[in-house]
Every structure is written in structure tokens, then in C-alpha cells.
Write a protein that holds these residues in place. Sequence first.
Motif, mmCIF file in Angstrom:
data_model
loop_
_atom_site.group_PDB
_atom_site.id
_atom_site.type_symbol
_atom_site.label_atom_id
_atom_site.label_comp_id
_atom_site.label_asym_id
_atom_site.label_seq_id
_atom_site.Cartn_x
_atom_site.Cartn_y
_atom_site.Cartn_z
ATOM 1 N N ALA A 106 -7.350 6.102 10.527
ATOM 2 C CA ALA A 106 -6.712 4.621 10.785
ATOM 3 C C ALA A 106 -5.785 3.883 9.944
ATOM 4 C CB ALA A 106 -8.180 3.982 10.642
ATOM 5 N N ALA A 107 -4.966 2.634 10.119
ATOM 6 C CA ALA A 107 -4.032 1.922 9.094
ATOM 7 C C ALA A 107 -4.968 1.711 8.164
ATOM 8 C CB ALA A 107 -3.601 1.120 9.383
ATOM 9 N N TYR A 108 -4.573 1.747 6.869
ATOM 10 C CA TYR A 108 -5.358 0.912 5.726
ATOM 11 C C TYR A 108 -4.464 -0.136 5.267
ATOM 12 C CZ TYR A 108 -9.382 5.093 6.226
ATOM 13 O OH TYR A 108 -9.454 5.333 6.875
ATOM 14 N N THR A 155 -0.871 1.589 5.908
ATOM 15 C CA THR A 155 -0.164 2.470 5.131
ATOM 16 C C THR A 155 -1.683 3.746 6.422
ATOM 17 O OG1 THR A 155 -0.104 4.107 3.499
ATOM 18 C CG2 THR A 155 -1.586 2.883 3.478
ATOM 19 N N GLN A 156 -0.623 4.443 6.769
ATOM 20 C CA GLN A 156 -1.843 5.182 7.407
ATOM 21 C C GLN A 156 -2.122 6.906 7.297
ATOM 22 O OE1 GLN A 156 -1.968 4.441 11.324
ATOM 23 N NE2 GLN A 156 -3.180 6.142 11.208
ATOM 24 N N VAL A 157 -3.455 6.572 7.704
ATOM 25 C CA VAL A 157 -4.123 7.513 7.073
ATOM 26 C C VAL A 157 -4.805 8.462 8.574
ATOM 27 C CG1 VAL A 157 -6.181 8.551 6.451
ATOM 28 C CG2 VAL A 157 -4.889 7.125 5.002
ATOM 29 N N GLU A 164 1.401 -1.340 0.153
ATOM 30 C CA GLU A 164 -0.178 0.141 0.027
ATOM 31 C C GLU A 164 1.100 1.217 0.015
ATOM 32 O OE1 GLU A 164 -2.193 -3.456 2.875
ATOM 33 O OE2 GLU A 164 -0.305 -2.365 2.326
ATOM 34 N N SER A 165 0.143 1.828 -0.879
ATOM 35 C CA SER A 165 1.258 3.413 -0.302
ATOM 36 C C SER A 165 0.065 4.770 -0.555
ATOM 37 C CB SER A 165 1.663 4.016 -1.199
ATOM 38 O OG SER A 165 1.355 3.844 -3.202
ATOM 39 N N GLY A 166 0.462 6.197 -0.332
ATOM 40 C CA GLY A 166 -0.432 6.693 -0.703
ATOM 41 C C GLY A 166 -1.650 7.834 0.979
#
Length: 125
Positions: A92-94, A119-121, A6-8
Motif C-alpha cells: 500500500a501507500a503509507y 510512501t509506497q511499500v 514520509e520516507s523509507g
Amino acid sequence: QVQLVESGGGLVQAGGALRLSCAASGLTFSIYSMGWFRQAPGKEREFVTAITWSGSSTFYAESVKGRFTISRDNAKNTVYLQMNSLKPEDTAAYYCAARRHFDSGYAKDYTYDYWGRGTQVTVSS
């Protein structure tokens, strides 16, 4: 080996937008249904959205309907999550996940075969 990356993720103000990407390798991406889950500190992993192998059907948690959009590009072995109108409760972490078969269990995390590292949002008020 199968990898989902994941990224972004990042820090964004409430009302803002982010686009997450999940790049898959080591599997025949086009025959896997894909999903996104999230987990906030102290909470259980929560279903966010899923998409069938062809992209013909999508499914969303009630909390994100109308704000999030899942899509996939099988030629690039990538699934995306466009997140608009973000709220602090979206923090959250996605996690990206892959599932060999798609059925009514799509919202159950334990039915998925492969997972990314997350990935953390973080959405600030």
C-alpha cells in the motif's frame, strides 16, 4: 507551512522488514498525536497505528499487531513505523498524519489535521 514527509518505502520480499520515517515541520510536534494510515489500490484508506504526543500510548490495527511498531522522537520531530514480517497484503501507500488532540477517534482518518504525501511499500511473495 506544515509539512509531513514520509520516507523509507520500497520493495521487499514477504517476511522482510522496512522502517518508515515521517519528518514533520511547521508545527509544534510534541503536542501532536501521530498516526500512520495506508491505502492499497482500489481500497479505502485504512488505519494502521497511532501514538500519543508523549509516546506513552500506542494503538494498532488488528492486522498489524505484533508485526508493526510505531515510535516517535520529539527532539527530531519524527515518527517511525517499524514493519516486520511483512506480507503481500501490506502492500500500500503509507501516509503519516498529525492530530492536535487524541481521543477515541484516532482510527478515523478524517479527524487528522495534516497529512504527508505518502510512501509506497510493495511486498512481493
